[in-house]
Design a protein around this motif. Structure first.
Motif, PDB file in Angstrom:
ATOM      1  N   PRO A  65      49.747  65.226  52.183  1.00 26.00           N
ATOM      2  CA  PRO A  65      49.240  63.957  51.314  1.00 26.00           C
ATOM      3  C   PRO A  65      50.569  63.345  50.593  1.00 26.00           C
ATOM      4  N   LEU A  66      51.259  64.185  49.912  1.00 25.93           N
ATOM      5  CA  LEU A  66      52.679  63.837  49.340  1.00 25.93           C
ATOM      6  C   LEU A  66      53.464  62.854  50.227  1.00 25.93           C
ATOM      7  N   ALA A  67      53.781  63.454  51.521  1.00 23.89           N
ATOM      8  CA  ALA A  67      54.556  62.570  52.276  1.00 23.89           C
ATOM      9  C   ALA A  67      53.959  61.474  52.916  1.00 23.89           C
ATOM     10  N   PHE A  68      52.541  61.617  52.946  1.00 23.20           N
ATOM     11  CA  PHE A  68      51.892  60.212  53.540  1.00 23.20           C
ATOM     12  C   PHE A  68      51.858  59.155  52.383  1.00 23.20           C
ATOM     13  N   ALA A  69      51.904  59.663  51.189  1.00 21.87           N
ATOM     14  CA  ALA A  69      51.830  58.811  50.013  1.00 21.87           C
ATOM     15  C   ALA A  69      53.290  58.210  49.918  1.00 21.87           C
ATOM     16  N   ASP A  70      54.300  58.997  50.429  1.00 23.03           N
ATOM     17  CA  ASP A  70      55.551  58.538  50.157  1.00 23.03           C
ATOM     18  C   ASP A  70      55.797  57.199  51.276  1.00 23.03           C
ATOM     19  N   LEU A  71      55.176  57.306  52.426  1.00 26.16           N
ATOM     20  CA  LEU A  71      55.072  56.030  53.474  1.00 26.16           C
ATOM     21  C   LEU A  71      54.563  54.966  53.081  1.00 26.16           C
ATOM     22  N   LEU A  72      53.323  55.370  52.294  1.00 21.28           N
ATOM     23  CA  LEU A  72      52.628  54.169  51.764  1.00 21.28           C
ATOM     24  C   LEU A  72      53.248  53.380  50.889  1.00 21.28           C
ATOM     25  N   ARG A  73      54.015  54.138  49.943  1.00 19.18           N
ATOM     26  CA  ARG A  73      54.794  53.537  48.660  1.00 19.18           C
ATOM     27  C   ARG A  73      55.684  52.696  49.444  1.00 19.18           C
ATOM     28  N   ALA A  74      56.487  53.139  50.367  1.00 14.65           N
ATOM     29  CA  ALA A  74      57.391  52.393  51.021  1.00 14.65           C
ATOM     30  C   ALA A  74      56.901  51.166  51.894  1.00 14.65           C
ATOM     31  N   LEU A  75      55.670  51.170  52.350  1.00 14.10           N
ATOM     32  CA  LEU A  75      55.043  49.929  53.162  1.00 14.10           C
ATOM     33  C   LEU A  75      54.909  49.294  51.736  1.00 14.10           C
ATOM     34  N   GLY A  76      54.327  49.691  50.789  1.00 13.84           N
ATOM     35  CA  GLY A  76      53.871  48.721  49.559  1.00 13.84           C
ATOM     36  C   GLY A  76      55.021  47.812  48.975  1.00 13.84           C
ATOM     37  N   ARG A  77      56.296  48.446  49.036  1.00 13.88           N
ATOM     38  CA  ARG A  77      57.538  47.897  48.242  1.00 13.88           C
ATOM     39  C   ARG A  77      57.751  46.672  49.438  1.00 13.88           C
ATOM     40  N   ARG A  78      57.793  46.884  50.943  1.00 12.20           N
ATOM     41  CA  ARG A  78      57.983  46.026  51.822  1.00 12.20           C
ATOM     42  C   ARG A  78      56.889  44.687  51.739  1.00 12.20           C
ATOM     43  N   ASN A  79      55.768  45.167  51.531  1.00 16.35           N
ATOM     44  CA  ASN A  79      54.706  44.196  51.169  1.00 16.35           C
ATOM     45  C   ASN A  79      55.051  43.172  49.881  1.00 16.35           C
ATOM     46  N   GLN A  80      55.534  43.847  48.911  1.00 18.99           N
ATOM     47  CA  GLN A  80      56.111  43.069  47.861  1.00 18.99           C
ATOM     48  C   GLN A  80      57.130  42.114  48.365  1.00 18.99           C
ATOM     49  N   THR A  81      58.175  42.518  48.679  1.00 19.42           N
ATOM     50  CA  THR A  81      59.005  41.524  49.269  1.00 19.42           C
ATOM     51  C   THR A  81      58.608  40.799  50.240  1.00 19.42           C
ATOM     52  N   LEU A  82      57.777  40.810  51.098  1.00 15.89           N
ATOM     53  CA  LEU A  82      57.026  39.950  51.897  1.00 15.89           C
ATOM     54  C   LEU A  82      56.419  38.781  51.307  1.00 15.89           C
ATOM     55  N   ILE A  83      55.407  39.419  50.366  1.00 10.16           N
ATOM     56  CA  ILE A  83      54.811  38.373  49.355  1.00 10.16           C
ATOM     57  C   ILE A  83      55.540  37.475  48.698  1.00 10.16           C
ATOM     58  N   GLN A  84      56.552  37.995  48.244  1.00  7.02           N
ATOM     59  CA  GLN A  84      57.421  37.066  47.212  1.00  7.02           C
ATOM     60  C   GLN A  84      58.212  36.046  48.218  1.00  7.02           C
ATOM     61  N   ALA A  85      58.699  36.477  49.527  1.00  6.72           N
ATOM     62  CA  ALA A  85      59.194  35.418  50.412  1.00  6.72           C
ATOM     63  C   ALA A  85      58.167  34.401  50.906  1.00  6.72           C
ATOM     64  N   LEU A  86      56.815  34.698  51.146  1.00  7.16           N
ATOM     65  CA  LEU A  86      55.922  33.823  51.471  1.00  7.16           C
ATOM     66  C   LEU A  86      55.919  32.762  50.187  1.00  7.16           C
ATOM     67  N   THR A  87      55.661  33.458  49.305  1.00  4.80           N
ATOM     68  CA  THR A  87      55.399  32.445  48.069  1.00  4.80           C
ATOM     69  C   THR A  87      56.445  31.550  47.853  1.00  4.80           C
ATOM     70  N   GLU A  88      57.406  32.085  47.939  1.00  3.24           N
ATOM     71  CA  GLU A  88      58.701  31.162  47.779  1.00  3.24           C
ATOM     72  C   GLU A  88      58.991  29.970  48.715  1.00  3.24           C
TER      73      GLU A  88
END
Length: 280
Positions: A98-121
């Protein structure tokens, strides 16, 4: 799958009626692939297809009338993980590591942050955040809620607070508790005739209700239109409510464009009626 291709997934176009691409090869094919994927997700910026999506928003926004909202699609962290590894592998990994999988989801969440910011801009007026697997037949409820939302809230909060931010819960999710959403987001799913969420748009707080219609129902404008108008009028309790009418999910690629235009015209006629509530 456009986001997952940045992390090694290989897909191909095969003429699917809904516009989906076939997965040719997943990124995770054995247990040893998980740490490699997680490390890659942490250090990799937006991929080619993600930048294509950003540029598409920029070009479309320049061509659309100012009153037409442009909403860009982003997939939830769990949805991306399942694309990358398959649902059985995801469930096994989440339970055993679970901890290793949570680390993957955390990374995917940060990538989503970057994408949403770019789409908004680029000019997107809102984000259509897709949760493909929030369903009782796929997950125990407590596991779905832990996986799905611990790592998405930060990414969703990247988008400015506005009424065109929506989370789409795909498929039949009867019996699943829908999670609390960040301010300015509404919930959209095909299980219920309407789903109310409070959303804040600037200084105004209002409730957004989505009415979802099947593709077959959309083909019958006169009867469906009258039914919806009558239904909305009788919602006396729904003060300060914005109504949204949509298909259950994505429309087929061969959906009649003239029919879509007729629906837009019908809704515009409703909005000119002073007895109608806010409808879009």
């Amino acid at each position: 799958t456009y986001q997952a291709t940045a992390l090694g997934l290989v897909d191909e176009w095969a003429g699917d009626s809904l516009g989906r691409r076939n997965i040719v090869r997943r990124t995770v094919n054995c247990h040893a692939d998980w740490p490699t994927l997680t490390a890659h997700a942490h250090r990799t910026g937006l991929g080619h297809q993600e930048w294509v999506s950003v540029e598409s928003v920029r070009r479309l926004k320049a061509r659309l009338p100012a009153h037409t909202p442009l909403i860009a699609t982003v997939f939830s962290t769990l949805s991306q993980a399942i694309q990358l590894a398959g649902i059985d592998a995801v469930e096994a990994h989440a339970r055993s590591q679970p901890l290793a999988f949570a680390d993957l989801l955390r990374a995917l969440g940060r990538r989503n942050q970057t994408l949403i910011q770019a789409l908004t801009e680029a000019g997107a007026d809102g984000i259509y955040y897709v949760s493909q697997h929030h369903q009782t037949q796929l997950w125990q409820q407590e596991m779905s809620e832990w996986l799905e939302w611990s790592f998405d809230a930060g990414a969703m909060s990247t988008s400015p607070v506005r009424s065109w931010n929506v989370v789409h819960f795909h498929g039949r999710c009867d019996g699943m508790a829908l999670p609390p959403l960040p301010p300015g987001w509404s919930a959209h799913n095909e299980c219920r005739e309407s789903e109310s969420r409070m959303a804040t748009d600037g200084n105004t707080t209002h409730s957004i209700r989505w009415l979802t219609l099947s593709t077959e129902t959309l083909s019958d404008i006169p009867d469906t239109s009258q039914y919806l108008r009558d239904w909305i009028v009788h919602q006396k309790h729904a003060e300060n409510t914005h109504w949204r009418i949509s298909a259950e999910c994505v429309l087929p690629l061969n959906f009649d464009l003239q029919l879509a235009k007729k629906w837009v015209q019908a809704v515009h006629q409703w909005r000119c009626d002073p007895n109608q509530k806010e409808i879009s």
